[in-house]
Scaffold this motif. Sequence first.
Motif, PDB file in Angstrom:
ATOM      1  N   PRO A 108       0.556  -1.630   0.290  1.00 17.42           N
ATOM      2  CA  PRO A 108      -0.332   0.029  -0.409  1.00 17.42           C
ATOM      3  C   PRO A 108       0.805   1.177  -0.163  1.00 17.42           C
ATOM      4  O   PRO A 108       0.636   1.885  -0.160  1.00 17.42           O
ATOM      5  N   LEU A 109       1.658   1.409   0.442  1.00 13.33           N
ATOM      6  CA  LEU A 109       3.246   1.763   0.355  1.00 13.33           C
ATOM      7  C   LEU A 109       2.763   3.187  -0.786  1.00 13.33           C
ATOM      8  O   LEU A 109       4.266   2.481  -1.293  1.00 13.33           O
ATOM      9  N   GLY A 110       3.218   4.247  -0.718  1.00 17.33           N
ATOM     10  CA  GLY A 110       3.896   5.375  -2.104  1.00 17.33           C
ATOM     11  C   GLY A 110       4.691   5.957  -1.215  1.00 17.33           C
ATOM     12  O   GLY A 110       4.381   6.955  -0.365  1.00 17.33           O
ATOM     13  N   ALA A 115       5.446   9.934  -7.646  1.00 15.35           N
ATOM     14  CA  ALA A 115       4.509  10.709  -7.949  1.00 15.35           C
ATOM     15  C   ALA A 115       4.068   9.718  -9.292  1.00 15.35           C
ATOM     16  O   ALA A 115       5.089  10.095 -10.556  1.00 15.35           O
ATOM     17  N   ILE A 116       3.521   8.692  -9.666  1.00 18.02           N
ATOM     18  CA  ILE A 116       2.972   8.114 -10.565  1.00 18.02           C
ATOM     19  C   ILE A 116       1.851   7.357 -10.497  1.00 18.02           C
ATOM     20  O   ILE A 116       0.735   7.993  -9.751  1.00 18.02           O
ATOM     21  N   ARG A 117       1.615   7.330 -11.223  1.00 16.89           N
ATOM     22  CA  ARG A 117       0.407   6.054 -12.032  1.00 16.89           C
ATOM     23  C   ARG A 117       0.519   4.652 -10.931  1.00 16.89           C
ATOM     24  O   ARG A 117       1.914   4.135 -11.554  1.00 16.89           O
ATOM     25  N   TRP A 118      -0.255   4.206 -10.627  1.00 12.71           N
ATOM     26  CA  TRP A 118       0.250   3.290  -9.578  1.00 12.71           C
ATOM     27  C   TRP A 118       0.522   2.063 -10.461  1.00 12.71           C
ATOM     28  O   TRP A 118      -1.195   1.473 -10.934  1.00 12.71           O
ATOM     29  N   THR A 119       1.147   1.048  -9.819  1.00 15.05           N
ATOM     30  CA  THR A 119       0.714  -0.671 -10.542  1.00 15.05           C
ATOM     31  C   THR A 119      -0.125  -0.999  -9.028  1.00 15.05           C
ATOM     32  O   THR A 119       0.342  -1.337  -8.397  1.00 15.05           O
ATOM     33  N   LEU A 120      -1.460  -2.468  -9.939  1.00  8.18           N
ATOM     34  CA  LEU A 120      -2.245  -2.625  -8.985  1.00  8.18           C
ATOM     35  C   LEU A 120      -1.829  -4.261  -9.162  1.00  8.18           C
ATOM     36  O   LEU A 120      -1.531  -4.413 -10.480  1.00  8.18           O
ATOM     37  N   GLU A 121      -1.852  -4.598  -8.039  1.00  8.88           N
ATOM     38  CA  GLU A 121      -1.668  -6.037  -8.575  1.00  8.88           C
ATOM     39  C   GLU A 121      -3.648  -6.465  -7.875  1.00  8.88           C
ATOM     40  O   GLU A 121      -3.560  -6.902  -6.994  1.00  8.88           O
ATOM     41  N   ILE A 122      -3.667  -7.239  -8.511  1.00 10.21           N
ATOM     42  CA  ILE A 122      -5.596  -7.441  -8.836  1.00 10.21           C
ATOM     43  C   ILE A 122      -6.062  -8.853  -8.471  1.00 10.21           C
ATOM     44  O   ILE A 122      -5.240  -9.271  -9.598  1.00 10.21           O
ATOM     45  N   GLN A 153      15.967   9.272  -4.235  1.00  9.86           N
ATOM     46  CA  GLN A 153      17.310   9.516  -4.207  1.00  9.86           C
ATOM     47  C   GLN A 153      18.457   8.925  -3.402  1.00  9.86           C
ATOM     48  O   GLN A 153      18.873   8.568  -2.080  1.00  9.86           O
ATOM     49  N   ARG A 154      17.212   7.253  -4.037  1.00  9.51           N
ATOM     50  CA  ARG A 154      17.638   6.091  -3.330  1.00  9.51           C
ATOM     51  C   ARG A 154      17.462   5.555  -4.122  1.00  9.51           C
ATOM     52  O   ARG A 154      17.215   5.574  -5.648  1.00  9.51           O
ATOM     53  N   PRO A 155      18.361   4.532  -4.718  1.00  8.85           N
ATOM     54  CA  PRO A 155      18.690   3.395  -5.944  1.00  8.85           C
ATOM     55  C   PRO A 155      17.484   2.659  -5.033  1.00  8.85           C
ATOM     56  O   PRO A 155      16.856   1.499  -4.563  1.00  8.85           O
TER      57      PRO A 155
HETATM   58  O1  DUT Z   1       1.374  -1.771  -5.205  1.00  8.53           O
HETATM   59  C1  DUT Z   1       2.097  -0.933  -5.739  1.00  8.53           C
HETATM   60  C2  DUT Z   1       2.752  -0.196  -4.279  1.00  8.53           C
HETATM   61  C3  DUT Z   1       4.067   0.581  -4.751  1.00  8.53           C
HETATM   62  N1  DUT Z   1       3.672   1.084  -5.780  1.00  8.53           N
HETATM   63  C4  DUT Z   1       5.147   2.580  -5.738  1.00  8.53           C
HETATM   64  C5  DUT Z   1       4.840   3.429  -4.802  1.00  8.53           C
HETATM   65  C6  DUT Z   1       6.172   3.051  -4.113  1.00  8.53           C
HETATM   66  O2  DUT Z   1       6.715   4.849  -3.619  1.00  8.53           O
HETATM   67  C7  DUT Z   1       6.848   2.489  -5.110  1.00  8.53           C
HETATM   68  C8  DUT Z   1       8.006   1.723  -4.173  1.00  8.53           C
HETATM   69  O3  DUT Z   1       6.864   1.097  -3.822  1.00  8.53           O
HETATM   70  P1  DUT Z   1       7.543  -0.446  -2.267  1.00  8.53           P
HETATM   71  O4  DUT Z   1       9.174   0.458  -1.755  1.00  8.53           O
HETATM   72  O5  DUT Z   1       6.806  -0.854  -1.535  1.00  8.53           O
HETATM   73  O6  DUT Z   1       8.055  -1.386  -3.800  1.00  8.53           O
HETATM   74  P2  DUT Z   1       9.855  -2.546  -3.181  1.00  8.53           P
HETATM   75  O7  DUT Z   1       9.492  -3.658  -3.943  1.00  8.53           O
HETATM   76  O8  DUT Z   1      10.299  -1.763  -2.153  1.00  8.53           O
HETATM   77  O9  DUT Z   1      11.106  -1.213  -3.959  1.00  8.53           O
HETATM   78  P3  DUT Z   1      12.421  -0.750  -3.569  1.00  8.53           P
HETATM   79  O10 DUT Z   1      13.178  -1.136  -3.043  1.00  8.53           O
HETATM   80  O11 DUT Z   1      12.393   0.722  -4.817  1.00  8.53           O
HETATM   81  O12 DUT Z   1      11.860   0.142  -2.396  1.00  8.53           O
HETATM   82  O13 DUT Z   1       6.042   1.555  -6.111  1.00  8.53           O
HETATM   83  C9  DUT Z   1       3.071   0.946  -6.498  1.00  8.53           C
HETATM   84  O14 DUT Z   1       3.145   1.094  -8.100  1.00  8.53           O
HETATM   85  N2  DUT Z   1       2.169  -0.055  -6.892  1.00  8.53           N
END
Ligand code: DUT
Length: 178
Positions: A108-110, A115-122, A153-155
């Motif tokens: 759930p975390l953004g 700033a994005i259109r989010w990917t949804l895992e439905i 600002q992070r990988p």
């Molecule tokens: O269902 C999701 C969850 C997050 N995001 C976007 C918003 C968020 O800012 C970014 C990274 O999410 P997350 O930190 O959960 O991803 P990660 O798999 O931990 O990748 P990273 O290592 O780059 O943080 O992806 C989506 O588009 N869909």
Amino acid sequence: MILTGPAIAAAVQAGEITIEPYEPSRVSPNAYDWRLGATIRVCDGDLDAATPTAFTEQSIPDAGFVLRPGLLYLGITLERTGSETYAQLLNGDRTTGSLGIWVHVSAPLGHQGHAIRWTLEIRAARPVRLYPGMTFGKLVFLTTFGAPASYQQRPAKYATTEGIDISRLYEEIDGGTR
Ligand SMILES: O=c1ccn([C@H]2C[C@H](O)[C@@H](COP(=O)(O)OP(=O)(O)OP(=O)(O)O)O2)c(=O)[nH]1
């Protein structure tokens, strides 16, 4: 702390929150009512964290698209949302939940600065028909505590992607971190 609807509206006005397209009527007491975008990827094969996920992509027609239990679908929010100031939590709502729809699996975390259109895992509990642009859930904004930080600002695996993206874990596993 969670932003109230009036605080979300004021932050959009002030340019502290991006919601595109923005409709004031979609602001609710503690959230913004976001919508489902018109593209969906169907993942019906077995998944492997070390291998790019296979999918077929299609538009969701105006007549709707039926989700089937047991499959994974990658969708997209209609809105592009983000903030340098606030963190976001994207979730479903009572209405989609009552239809047996999960709008994301566990993510759930953004982050601030993304700033994005989010990917949804439905996923779907029962066969259920979706329509493009339907209200799909609630997006909340949270004040943060501590020194300012930005996803850019992070990988970050998804910093340069916007919209539907498969899991990028295979890049790390191929890179020898397994
Ligand atoms: O269902 C999701 C969850 C997050 N995001 C976007 C918003 C968020 O800012 C970014 C990274 O999410 P997350 O930190 O959960 O991803 P990660 O798999 O931990 O990748 P990273 O290592 O780059 O943080 O992806 C989506 O588009 N869909």
